[in-house]
Scaffold this active site. Structure first.
Site, PDB file in Angstrom:
ATOM      1  CE1 TYR A   1      -3.969   2.190   0.695  1.00  0.00           C
ATOM      2  CE2 TYR A   1      -2.463   3.335   2.171  1.00  0.00           C
ATOM      3  CZ  TYR A   1      -3.653   3.293   1.470  1.00  0.00           C
ATOM      4  OH  TYR A   1      -4.529   4.350   1.552  1.00  0.00           O
TER       5      TYR A   1
ATOM      6  CE  LYS B   1      -3.695   5.062  -1.565  1.00  0.00           C
ATOM      7  NZ  LYS B   1      -4.763   5.642  -2.370  1.00  0.00           N
TER       8      LYS B   1
ATOM      9  CB  THR C   1     -14.876   6.792   5.147  1.00  0.00           C
ATOM     10  OG1 THR C   1     -14.154   5.568   5.089  1.00  0.00           O
ATOM     11  CG2 THR C   1     -13.940   7.957   4.882  1.00  0.00           C
TER      12      THR C   1
END
Length: 198
Positions: free
Chosen positions: A162, A166, A197
């Site tokens: 990840y 990114k 979220t």
């Protein structure tokens, strides 16, 4: 109240049905823009469209699949006219697929995480640039990076695929910005920290 310069303009939000993407879609519509939204969840697309109303169109898609974002852009432009901007917020954790610290990172985890977080950005950005060039109009692209791309958090977020994806979004976006500035295409990255979220 200012319209922020978006009234009458058309935007596509990849990952625009929940969280950061949906909040952007709401703000754009509230200020007079028209939006196309896409997400892997058909149910979340339907719910977002019901909320956003007549100034939004959308479709279920996997942004990492070739041609998916092109179809969303085509549908959006058929409904609302020329594309003015793309916001790519889709992506996410690959932990459940095998991302993690390097000594535990599986090949499948690497490939899944890179595909969902970097390949998807390449494909959506390519679709937008192709549209801008066809229109001879210029436009704006905003990609979502992460603080983990440049500020490691080894205790809590040792998810190395990840972080690589990114960080890759930053380099990719800078390269695009440099190349396409001559034709009026702006490319930028936002790099959020933790955001609550759904």
């Amino acid at each position: 109240m200012s319209d922020f310069g978006v009234t009458g303009r058309t935007y596509v939000i990849v990952g625009g049905t929940t969280g950061l993407g949906l909040s952007a879609a709401r703000a754009l519509v509230r200020h007079g823009a028209r939006v196309g939204i896409g997400s892997r969840s058909e149910a979340s697309v339907a719910a977002a469209l019901a909320e956003l109303g007549e100034h939004a169109v959308g479709r279920q898609l996997d942004a990492s699949e070739s041609g998916a974002v092109e179809e969303l852009i085509e549908r959006t432009c058929e409904s609302f006219g020329d594309l003015h901007g793309l916001y790519h917020v889709a992506g996410g954790s690959g932990r459940s697929q095998g991302d993690g610290p390097l000594h535990e990172l599986s090949d499948d985890g690497w490939e899944y995480t890179i595909r969902q977080n970097l390949t998807s950005v390449m494909r959506s950005n390519r679709a937008a640039v192709e549209r801008f060039l066809l229109q001879k109009s210029g436009g704006a692209i905003l990609n979502t990076g992460s603080v983990l791309g440049f500020s490691p958090s080894p205790r809590y977020f040792a998810s190395h695929a990840y972080a690589a994806a990114k960080a890759g979004i930053e380099g990719f976006s800078k390269s695009l910005a440099s190349c396409y500035a001559r034709v009026g295409v702006r490319v930028n990255v936002i790099a959020p920290g933790l955001v609550e979220t759904p």
